[in-house]
Each structure stands twice: as C-alpha cells, then as structure tokens.
Design a protein around this motif. Sequence first.
Motif, PDB file in Angstrom:
ATOM      1  N   CYS A 171     -11.243  -3.153  -1.555  1.00 46.07           N
ATOM      2  CA  CYS A 171      -9.807  -3.303  -1.751  1.00 46.07           C
ATOM      3  C   CYS A 171      -9.265  -2.101  -2.511  1.00 46.07           C
ATOM      4  O   CYS A 171      -9.938  -1.550  -3.382  1.00 46.07           O
ATOM      5  CB  CYS A 171      -9.492  -4.565  -2.543  1.00 46.07           C
ATOM      6  N   LEU A 172      -8.031  -1.702  -2.166  1.00 33.86           N
ATOM      7  CA  LEU A 172      -7.386  -0.622  -2.912  1.00 33.86           C
ATOM      8  C   LEU A 172      -7.069  -1.078  -4.325  1.00 33.86           C
ATOM      9  O   LEU A 172      -7.184  -0.325  -5.271  1.00 33.86           O
ATOM     10  CB  LEU A 172      -6.088  -0.210  -2.211  1.00 33.86           C
ATOM     11  N   VAL A 188       0.835  -1.207   0.000  1.00 35.02           N
ATOM     12  CA  VAL A 188       0.000   0.000   0.000  1.00 35.02           C
ATOM     13  C   VAL A 188       0.868   1.255   0.000  1.00 35.02           C
ATOM     14  O   VAL A 188       0.562   2.234  -0.683  1.00 35.02           O
ATOM     15  CB  VAL A 188      -0.956  -0.017   1.214  1.00 35.02           C
ATOM     16  N   PRO A 190      -3.544  -3.754   5.739  1.00 38.77           N
ATOM     17  CA  PRO A 190      -3.751  -2.540   4.948  1.00 38.77           C
ATOM     18  C   PRO A 190      -4.152  -2.895   3.514  1.00 38.77           C
ATOM     19  O   PRO A 190      -3.693  -3.892   2.966  1.00 38.77           O
ATOM     20  CB  PRO A 190      -2.372  -1.872   4.969  1.00 38.77           C
ATOM     21  N   GLY A 191      -5.025  -2.070   2.942  1.00 32.65           N
ATOM     22  CA  GLY A 191      -5.404  -2.277   1.550  1.00 32.65           C
ATOM     23  C   GLY A 191      -6.646  -3.118   1.368  1.00 32.65           C
ATOM     24  O   GLY A 191      -7.181  -3.196   0.277  1.00 32.65           O
ATOM     25  N   GLU A 192      -7.113  -3.756   2.441  1.00 35.02           N
ATOM     26  CA  GLU A 192      -8.355  -4.509   2.347  1.00 35.02           C
ATOM     27  C   GLU A 192      -9.195  -4.202   3.578  1.00 35.02           C
ATOM     28  O   GLU A 192      -8.665  -4.106   4.676  1.00 35.02           O
ATOM     29  CB  GLU A 192      -8.086  -6.020   2.270  1.00 35.02           C
ATOM     30  N   GLN A 193     -10.490  -4.060   3.369  1.00 32.36           N
ATOM     31  CA  GLN A 193     -11.330  -3.674   4.487  1.00 32.36           C
ATOM     32  C   GLN A 193     -12.744  -4.173   4.279  1.00 32.36           C
ATOM     33  O   GLN A 193     -13.358  -3.912   3.247  1.00 32.36           O
ATOM     34  CB  GLN A 193     -11.316  -2.161   4.595  1.00 32.36           C
TER      35      GLN A 193
END
Lengths: 125, 160
Positions: free
Chosen positions: B134-135, B78, B117-120
């Motif tokens: 996702c980013l 990220v 980080p980068g997924e939520q």
Amino acid sequence: MLETIAYAAAILAVVVGTLFSIVGIIGLVRLPDVYTRLHAAGKVSTFGVALLAVAAVLAVPYAWSRGLLLIVLVLLAGPVVSHVIGSVAYRTGVPMRGAVRDDLAGRISPASRDAVRAMHEQEQV
Amino acid sequence: MLAYARLVLICLLLFLALTENVELSNIVLGALIGILVAVILKPAPESLSIRRLPVALFNLARYTAWLAVDIIRNGIRVARIVLDPKLPIRPGILAIKSDMKTELGIALNAHAITVTPGEQVVEIGEDGTLYTHCLDVVASAAGAEAAQRTRRRLMEGIFE
C-alpha cells in the motif's frame, strides 16, 4: 442534442484521462522505489487508457463494442502485470524504501526465492 | 454439455464484438470458431443453473459499480498524495485475509485490490492471504477489514 451531450462527455473523459496520466507520470518520477512507482504506473493504465477508450466510444459512432472490449481487457490485464512485476521484485530482493510495515518479511519460501534469483542471474550473464 | 454451450456462447459474443458485423455468415463463422475453441479446451463440467444467471449478472453489475466508485475514490486519494509537495507516503506490505474458497474467488479478490490505485497484491500465501503493498499502509490497514467484508459479500452474490 444527444450527440452534443455524448461529445461533451467525450471531451470531459479525454481531459480527466489526460490529467490522471500526467499525475501518474509525475508519480513515476517522484516516488522512491519500484513498488510505489507501480502504483503510479498502474494509474495511467486504469484511468488514462480506460478514459481515453471511453471517449473514443462516446465520440466515434462505430467501433464502440471494440472500445468496450478494450476497456475490459485493460482493466483485467493491467493489475495482473503490475502484480507480477511487484512479486518478482520482492522475490529478487529489491528493497522497499521507507517501509513502515512489512507483513510479508520472511514468508517467501527460500526455494522459490532462489529459483527466481537464479533465473535473474542467468539473464544477466 | 452446458459448460461447452456456455464457452461457445462467450466465444461467439467476443467474436461479434470484435468484428462488429452481425450478418448470418459472420455469426455462423463465430459459432464455428467457438466450437473449435470448446473442443480444444474441453471445459470441465460444473454445476451451474440457468435460473441463477440473472441474479449472478445483477450481482456482477453491482460489484462492478462498487469497484468503479472505489477506483475513482482511491485514484483521487493517490493523486493528492503524488501532487503533495511533501510526498506523504507511508509504504508497506499489509496482510489481508481472503476468505474466498475457490481459486477463482481468490484471483478475483486479488484483482479487485490491485485494480484500485494505491493498493497492490504482491504475493498470495498458501492459505489465500493477500500480501498487499500500500502507498499509505496506515490508512489502508484502518479500512482494510471493512473493505474486504464488502468485497466478500458482493462476490459471494456472484458465485453462490
């Protein structure tokens, strides 16, 4: 000897934690919408706060158990907060900018969406 | 009874960690607070065997280590995306099937995804599907199934 190693590790943790915090803030400014910005903000809490607490645990001889507890609580609570913000944003219809794919489209039940929206409007009045 | 004892023990350990004082009077005070909490909360009796505890703790440690590696790897990924002048994001929401049976399992699964980080996880469906923002949704979709299988295997070691 051991103290020096612990101190060096603490300095490293401070530097890395600060770097990740800076990157997180840059991301917060550069990224386009609330969902992507949450990723950047979440990074500050996982890396920034956790690594600073690690440094505190390593460098300061007392209060280490409190520091470890702080790390665990930050890592447990941070994701919950960003999940709630993201969920409410989606339910109130905040658009995703430049989305490539949306598996959730049309799957939020209208009742729950309307409830969140009504709450939102009430707060604005 | 076992559930009560466990809750009291957890409260006592938390109290000792917070106060950093292992004198007898403090331990007694922590135990009393733990008993008070247990009486108020009334934990539901559940089947847990003490013999499985070492295995569960070992699996918990293994899961934590895997999670730490995953967090660091995704954190660097990220950071690279954010610092790239072109900002190469491909955001989107991805449905990840969670096969966990209990609510606690689903919650832990969602937490494991969100903490990297980068997924939520944005939403959890009725059937336990985790709708994950996702980013870089293309890259995440490619690796999602394998990552979910690893997560599931590690978490099953904790619960069963």
